[in-house]
Structures are given as C-alpha cells and as structure tokens.
Scaffold this motif. Sequence first.
Motif, PDB file in Angstrom:
ATOM      1  N   CYS A  24       0.871  -1.171   0.000  1.00 18.05           N
ATOM      2  CA  CYS A  24       0.000   0.000   0.000  1.00 18.05           C
ATOM      3  C   CYS A  24       0.911   1.225   0.000  1.00 18.05           C
ATOM      4  CB  CYS A  24      -0.851  -0.057   1.267  1.00 18.05           C
ATOM      5  SG  CYS A  24      -1.991   1.295   1.517  1.00 18.05           S
ATOM      6  N   ILE A  45      -9.089  -1.907   5.848  1.00 13.09           N
ATOM      7  CA  ILE A  45      -7.704  -2.345   5.980  1.00 13.09           C
ATOM      8  C   ILE A  45      -7.207  -2.117   7.405  1.00 13.09           C
ATOM      9  CG2 ILE A  45      -7.134  -1.949   3.550  1.00 13.09           C
ATOM     10  CD1 ILE A  45      -5.651   0.620   4.421  1.00 13.09           C
ATOM     11  N   VAL A  58      -4.860   6.611  -0.681  1.00 13.57           N
ATOM     12  CA  VAL A  58      -4.043   5.399  -0.634  1.00 13.57           C
ATOM     13  C   VAL A  58      -4.090   4.704  -1.992  1.00 13.57           C
ATOM     14  CG1 VAL A  58      -4.363   5.030   1.838  1.00 13.57           C
ATOM     15  CG2 VAL A  58      -5.933   3.971   0.252  1.00 13.57           C
ATOM     16  N   LEU A  60      -3.720   0.895  -3.268  1.00 13.55           N
ATOM     17  CA  LEU A  60      -3.637  -0.500  -2.851  1.00 13.55           C
ATOM     18  C   LEU A  60      -3.099  -1.334  -4.006  1.00 13.55           C
ATOM     19  CD1 LEU A  60      -7.144  -0.732  -1.169  1.00 13.55           C
ATOM     20  CD2 LEU A  60      -4.959  -0.266  -0.065  1.00 13.55           C
ATOM     21  N   GLN A  67      -3.808  -2.184  -9.300  1.00 15.36           N
ATOM     22  CA  GLN A  67      -3.699  -1.105  -8.328  1.00 15.36           C
ATOM     23  C   GLN A  67      -5.045  -0.406  -8.226  1.00 15.36           C
ATOM     24  OE1 GLN A  67      -0.462   1.493  -9.384  1.00 15.36           O
ATOM     25  NE2 GLN A  67       1.008   0.193  -8.335  1.00 15.36           N
TER      26      GLN A  67
END
Length: 108
Positions: A24, A45, A58, A60, A67
Amino acid sequence: MVRPETHLERRSSFREISDVTIGCRVPASPILANIQNISAVGCKIVLRDRALGRGTTVILELPDKNQVVGQVVWASQKTAGIEFEHQISSDILATFVSAQGVKVEGNT
C-alpha cells in the motif's frame, strides 16, 4: 463467517471477508496493509506500522497486480475504511476473491 453487527450498516454493496496482506502506498510511502474485507466500492484495511487520517489517499496493490486508488473515509487507530476512487470491476473482485479463498460475509 457472518459476524453480528452492532451498528447500522450504511454500505451500498456486499463485502467479501478477507485476510490478505498487500502493499500500500500513502501517497509515496510504501507500507503493508491487511485487507479485512472488500467490495467493488471499498474495503477495510489494518495497517501494521501507523494510523491514517480521514481523507488520506491510498494506492492499494492487489495480489493480482491491479492497483486501486481510494480515500480513507473513516479511521480508528490502525484500521481504516477505504472508498475506491472508481468502482472495481466484478472480474477484478472475483479474481481477488478466488485467488485468496475469501469467504462471502453477506450484506455488510
């Protein structure tokens, strides 16, 4: 496994229970996060190293090389709810679920 909810749920889509550690980035700092549950529009998360603030962006890095960009919509200590910038496709979600042996949680 369906867990009892003690509060009113506001999610708009089903969540898949997960226990998958992923990479991340927040925004440029790489960290590890564990996905607790996931749907087409977001996920929950748990971070190992730090807490995130509401509004943090963010990225991931899912195990299948996809992604996903999202934003923290709620946070409590090292746990955060992420709303994806764009809904992920059912194919990406199905690949993630089947590859990880994820169990269906139900309407959460």
